[in-house]
Structure formats: structure tokens, C-alpha cells
Design a protein around this motif. Structure first.
Motif, PDB file in Angstrom:
ATOM      1  N   LYS A  10       0.849  -1.190   0.000  1.00 55.39           N
ATOM      2  CA  LYS A  10       0.000   0.000   0.000  1.00 55.39           C
ATOM      3  C   LYS A  10       0.888   1.245   0.000  1.00 55.39           C
ATOM      4  O   LYS A  10       1.691   1.427   0.908  1.00 55.39           O
ATOM      5  N   PRO A  11       0.747   2.096  -1.019  1.00 55.29           N
ATOM      6  CA  PRO A  11       1.614   3.282  -1.077  1.00 55.29           C
ATOM      7  C   PRO A  11       1.174   4.368  -0.103  1.00 55.29           C
ATOM      8  O   PRO A  11      -0.022   4.592   0.113  1.00 55.29           O
ATOM      9  N   LEU A  12       2.164   5.022   0.516  1.00 51.47           N
ATOM     10  CA  LEU A  12       1.912   6.182   1.352  1.00 51.47           C
ATOM     11  C   LEU A  12       2.507   7.388   0.638  1.00 51.47           C
ATOM     12  O   LEU A  12       3.694   7.403   0.334  1.00 51.47           O
ATOM     13  N   MET A  13       1.687   8.405   0.373  1.00 54.80           N
ATOM     14  CA  MET A  13       2.173   9.622  -0.277  1.00 54.80           C
ATOM     15  C   MET A  13       2.586  10.619   0.796  1.00 54.80           C
ATOM     16  O   MET A  13       1.768  10.989   1.654  1.00 54.80           O
ATOM     17  N   MET A  14       3.871  11.026   0.775  1.00 54.53           N
ATOM     18  CA  MET A  14       4.370  11.942   1.793  1.00 54.53           C
ATOM     19  C   MET A  14       4.748  13.261   1.120  1.00 54.53           C
ATOM     20  O   MET A  14       5.673  13.310   0.318  1.00 54.53           O
ATOM     21  N   HIS A  15       4.031  14.319   1.476  1.00 55.74           N
ATOM     22  CA  HIS A  15       4.247  15.635   0.870  1.00 55.74           C
ATOM     23  C   HIS A  15       4.967  16.540   1.863  1.00 55.74           C
ATOM     24  O   HIS A  15       4.416  16.879   2.902  1.00 55.74           O
ATOM     25  N   GLY A  16       6.200  16.924   1.527  1.00 53.15           N
ATOM     26  CA  GLY A  16       6.939  17.780   2.445  1.00 53.15           C
ATOM     27  C   GLY A  16       7.986  18.625   1.762  1.00 53.15           C
ATOM     28  O   GLY A  16       8.496  19.580   2.347  1.00 53.15           O
ATOM     29  N   HIS A  17       8.316  18.289   0.520  1.00 49.62           N
ATOM     30  CA  HIS A  17       9.328  19.047  -0.213  1.00 49.62           C
ATOM     31  C   HIS A  17       8.687  19.877  -1.319  1.00 49.62           C
ATOM     32  O   HIS A  17       7.729  19.442  -1.972  1.00 49.62           O
ATOM     33  N   GLU A  18       9.244  21.056  -1.538  1.00 50.18           N
ATOM     34  CA  GLU A  18       8.726  21.950  -2.570  1.00 50.18           C
ATOM     35  C   GLU A  18       9.423  21.751  -3.909  1.00 50.18           C
ATOM     36  O   GLU A  18       8.909  22.175  -4.943  1.00 50.18           O
ATOM     37  N   ARG A  19      10.610  21.129  -3.886  1.00 46.70           N
ATOM     38  CA  ARG A  19      11.348  20.873  -5.119  1.00 46.70           C
ATOM     39  C   ARG A  19      11.754  19.407  -5.174  1.00 46.70           C
ATOM     40  O   ARG A  19      11.522  18.650  -4.234  1.00 46.70           O
ATOM     41  N   SER A  20      12.376  18.992  -6.271  1.00 48.45           N
ATOM     42  CA  SER A  20      12.642  17.569  -6.509  1.00 48.45           C
ATOM     43  C   SER A  20      13.549  16.967  -5.442  1.00 48.45           C
ATOM     44  O   SER A  20      14.476  17.603  -4.941  1.00 48.45           O
ATOM     45  N   ILE A  21      13.277  15.716  -5.101  1.00 49.44           N
ATOM     46  CA  ILE A  21      14.013  14.990  -4.069  1.00 49.44           C
ATOM     47  C   ILE A  21      15.353  14.512  -4.621  1.00 49.44           C
ATOM     48  O   ILE A  21      15.453  14.048  -5.752  1.00 49.44           O
ATOM     49  N   THR A  22      16.401  14.627  -3.814  1.00 52.26           N
ATOM     50  CA  THR A  22      17.742  14.221  -4.236  1.00 52.26           C
ATOM     51  C   THR A  22      18.193  12.912  -3.593  1.00 52.26           C
ATOM     52  O   THR A  22      18.968  12.173  -4.181  1.00 52.26           O
ATOM     53  N   GLN A  23      17.713  12.620  -2.377  1.00 50.40           N
ATOM     54  CA  GLN A  23      18.107  11.355  -1.732  1.00 50.40           C
ATOM     55  C   GLN A  23      17.124  10.991  -0.621  1.00 50.40           C
ATOM     56  O   GLN A  23      16.553  11.863   0.034  1.00 50.40           O
ATOM     57  N   ILE A  24      16.929   9.672  -0.428  1.00 46.74           N
ATOM     58  CA  ILE A  24      16.129   9.163   0.686  1.00 46.74           C
ATOM     59  C   ILE A  24      16.939   8.083   1.403  1.00 46.74           C
ATOM     60  O   ILE A  24      17.666   7.327   0.764  1.00 46.74           O
ATOM     61  N   LYS A  25      16.840   8.024   2.730  1.00 44.61           N
ATOM     62  CA  LYS A  25      17.574   7.009   3.495  1.00 44.61           C
ATOM     63  C   LYS A  25      16.817   6.616   4.751  1.00 44.61           C
ATOM     64  O   LYS A  25      16.272   7.464   5.455  1.00 44.61           O
ATOM     65  N   TYR A  26      16.819   5.304   5.024  1.00 39.97           N
ATOM     66  CA  TYR A  26      16.308   4.789   6.293  1.00 39.97           C
ATOM     67  C   TYR A  26      17.400   4.872   7.354  1.00 39.97           C
ATOM     68  O   TYR A  26      18.591   4.830   7.045  1.00 39.97           O
ATOM     69  N   ASN A  27      16.986   4.940   8.629  1.00 38.57           N
ATOM     70  CA  ASN A  27      17.933   4.688   9.704  1.00 38.57           C
ATOM     71  C   ASN A  27      18.069   3.173   9.869  1.00 38.57           C
ATOM     72  O   ASN A  27      17.393   2.398   9.190  1.00 38.57           O
ATOM     73  N   LYS A  28      18.960   2.733  10.762  1.00 39.60           N
ATOM     74  CA  LYS A  28      19.247   1.291  10.894  1.00 39.60           C
ATOM     75  C   LYS A  28      18.027   0.493  11.357  1.00 39.60           C
ATOM     76  O   LYS A  28      17.838  -0.651  10.951  1.00 39.60           O
ATOM     77  N   GLU A  29      17.200   1.090  12.207  1.00 44.98           N
ATOM     78  CA  GLU A  29      16.026   0.388  12.715  1.00 44.98           C
ATOM     79  C   GLU A  29      14.891   0.349  11.699  1.00 44.98           C
ATOM     80  O   GLU A  29      13.978  -0.472  11.820  1.00 44.98           O
ATOM     81  N   GLY A  30      14.932   1.236  10.736  1.00 51.23           N
ATOM     82  CA  GLY A  30      13.897   1.263   9.707  1.00 51.23           C
ATOM     83  C   GLY A  30      12.634   2.003  10.094  1.00 51.23           C
ATOM     84  O   GLY A  30      11.678   2.041   9.330  1.00 51.23           O
ATOM     85  N   LEU A  32      12.525   5.289  10.808  1.00 55.57           N
ATOM     86  CA  LEU A  32      12.602   6.657  10.320  1.00 55.57           C
ATOM     87  C   LEU A  32      13.122   6.686   8.888  1.00 55.57           C
ATOM     88  O   LEU A  32      13.972   5.874   8.513  1.00 55.57           O
ATOM     89  N   LEU A  33      12.611   7.618   8.107  1.00 55.13           N
ATOM     90  CA  LEU A  33      13.070   7.826   6.736  1.00 55.13           C
ATOM     91  C   LEU A  33      13.506   9.282   6.605  1.00 55.13           C
ATOM     92  O   LEU A  33      12.763  10.193   6.980  1.00 55.13           O
ATOM     93  N   PHE A  34      14.722   9.484   6.104  1.00 56.97           N
ATOM     94  CA  PHE A  34      15.267  10.828   5.919  1.00 56.97           C
ATOM     95  C   PHE A  34      15.255  11.165   4.431  1.00 56.97           C
ATOM     96  O   PHE A  34      15.573  10.315   3.586  1.00 56.97           O
ATOM     97  N   SER A  35      14.904  12.406   4.102  1.00 59.06           N
ATOM     98  CA  SER A  35      14.854  12.816   2.700  1.00 59.06           C
ATOM     99  C   SER A  35      15.486  14.185   2.524  1.00 59.06           C
ATOM    100  O   SER A  35      15.345  15.069   3.377  1.00 59.06           O
ATOM    101  N   SER A  36      16.208  14.341   1.409  1.00 66.13           N
ATOM    102  CA  SER A  36      16.777  15.643   1.062  1.00 66.13           C
ATOM    103  C   SER A  36      16.268  16.046  -0.310  1.00 66.13           C
ATOM    104  O   SER A  36      15.887  15.202  -1.118  1.00 66.13           O
ATOM    105  N   ALA A  37      16.288  17.347  -0.578  1.00 65.21           N
ATOM    106  CA  ALA A  37      15.752  17.862  -1.842  1.00 65.21           C
ATOM    107  C   ALA A  37      16.464  19.160  -2.214  1.00 65.21           C
ATOM    108  O   ALA A  37      17.330  19.651  -1.482  1.00 65.21           O
TER     109      ALA A  37
END
Length: 247
Positions: A10-30, A32-37
Motif C-alpha cells: 500500500k503506497p503512502l504519499m508523503m508531501h513535504g518538499h517543494e522541489r525535486s528529491i535528491t536522496q532518501i535514506k532509512y535509519n538502521k532500525e527502519g 525513520l526515513l530521511f529525505s533531502s531535496a
């Protein structure tokens, strides 16, 4: 960001960036998801429900790379404002900054978290460089520094491999290179991708890593011999790919 839960997809749409995303990363436990743009503000999200926990504010240029430490205490980011920054994940506060001569394209913690590697772009007469610094004092004095020769392919992505002793770099011509940190020498090179490698991320145990590329593919590699294990073909250039530590 499209986030898929594997059990029911099931897809979750997460809206938080105003411009294109450059990278996404999980932490070790999974959890949390970190995103840069390109909008200057890295975000952190709950991976379970897509809720945004907060932002890390301080950069004044596109944020090209980010990486959480293994214990999820610190985050390192690299940006087009010619800086690498260290953050406290719990509070969102900036702890330290290293100023560079050109844009920072990649940034990542080592296995132990005691070292940070970052690479800079070839810009304004300055060469593309691979730098490793001690994260405990986060100073500009590198313990490892390699400049890519003039005319050589610039580094577009990077991850650590092994136990703080190896680096893997992806380049704008599709090359993958394995480096020995102690000797500062190139160990292996492969050219499975046809175009720029946009991102590389390791599996939880470090035995494999996944790449994304402008050649419309994502590939799974063995981390030791950088041999391609699986190829994922899409219809458009792939900006980022990540392996969840939960599955």
C-alpha cells in the motif's frame, strides 16, 4: 515520496518538499526515513505512517546528500552551498559545519560512525575531491583525501563498505570504483551502468548495495567484488533507491 509497505504494497504519499528529491535514506532500525531535496530543508519521517517529524534548517542551497549515524543520534548533510553539516537528530539543531571550495555532492558516516566521507564537485577551477574526516571533532583536516584527475569522471554518489576500510564511489560516466581508505588506492572498477550513477545505498548487513542511475535502471551489487546481482529497469531516470532494513 512514494513509500510502499511490503506486506500489502500500500503506497503512502508523503508531501513535504517543494522541489525535486535528491536522496532518501532509512535509519538502521527502519522506523525513520530521511529525505533531502533541492529546497534546502532535509526532512525526517515516520516510515510506518508517513508522518513528518521535522526538518533540519540551515542550508542555503540544494541538499544533495544526507546520512544518519548507525545509532540515529546524528545526521550529516552535504549541499550546494559549499558546506557539510552535522546535526543532532533528536533536537534538529546544527552541531558543526565544514566549509568547502565547491558544492558537496555526497556525505556518509562510516560503519563505526567515527568517520565521515564527503565528496565535492569539480567547480570554479577546483577538482572533484574525496575527503574523509573524523566525525568526533568534525574538522576540515582530512584523514583521507583523493582528487579526481582533470578530465576524469566526477563522483556523483558514495557509500562506505567493509569495516571503515573501504569506500565505493559512483561516477557521472557510470563507473563504480572501490577504494582502500588506508592506502588511498583504487582496488576495483566496474562499468555496468551506461550513464550517471545518481545514488548508492547499502543493505543493513553491508553485504550488498543498490544503485540508481540516469540510464533508467537500478542495480543490486555484491559489496565485496562489486558484481551486479540484479537489474531493475524503469521507464525514466532513477533519482534514488534504498533497501529497507526491515525485510
Amino acid at each position: 515520496i512514494h513509500f510502499y509497505k511490503r506486506d500489502i504494497m500500500k503506497p503512502l504519499m508523503m508531501h513535504g518538499h517543494e522541489r525535486s528529491i535528491t536522496q532518501i535514506k532509512y535509519n538502521k532500525e527502519g522506523d525513520l526515513l530521511f529525505s533531502s531535496a533541492k529546497d534546502h530543508h532535509p526532512n525526517v519521517w515516520y516510515s510506518l505512517n508517513g508522518e513528518r517529524l521535522g526538518t533540519f534548517d540551515g542550508h542555503c542551497g540544494a541538499v544533495w546528500a544526507l546520512d544518519p549515524k548507525w545509532d540515529t543520534t546524528h545526521l550529516v548533510t552535504g549541499a550546494a552551498d559549499n558546506s557539510v553539516r552535522l546535526w543532532d537528530i533528536q533536537t534538529g539543531k546544527e552541531l558543526s559545519v565544514i566549509d568547502t571550495k565547491s558544492a558537496v555532492r555526497t556525505a556518509a558516516f562510516s560503519y563505526s560512525g567515527n568517520m565521515v566521507c564527503y565528496t565535492t564537485d569539480k567547480q570554479m577551477g577546483y577538482p572533484c575531491e574525496i575527503n574523509v574526516v573524523d566525525s568526533r571533532n568534525f574538522s576540515e583536516e582530512p584523514v583521507f583525501k583523493v582528487a579526481i584527475p582533470t578530465g576524469g569522471p566526477k563522483v556523483t554518489s558514495m557509500i562506505w563498505s567493509g569495516l571503515d576500510d573501504l569506500l565505493l564511489t559512483g561516477h557521472d560516466n557510470g563507473d563504480l570504483v572501490q577504494w582502500d581508505v588506508k592506502t588511498q588506492k583504487k582496488l576495483k572498477l566496474t562499468s555496468d551502468h551506461a550513464k550517471t550513477i545518481t545514488d548508492m545505498q547499502a543493505s543493513k548487513d553491508g553485504s550488498m548495495f543498490i544503485t540508481s542511475s540516469k540510464d533508467n535502471t537500478s542495480m543490486l551489487f555484491d559489496a565485496d567484488n562489486i558484481e551486479c546481482l540484479k537489474k531493475y529497469v524503469t521507464e525514466r531516470p532513477v533519482n534514488s533507491a534504498s533497501l529497507s532494513p526491515l525485510y
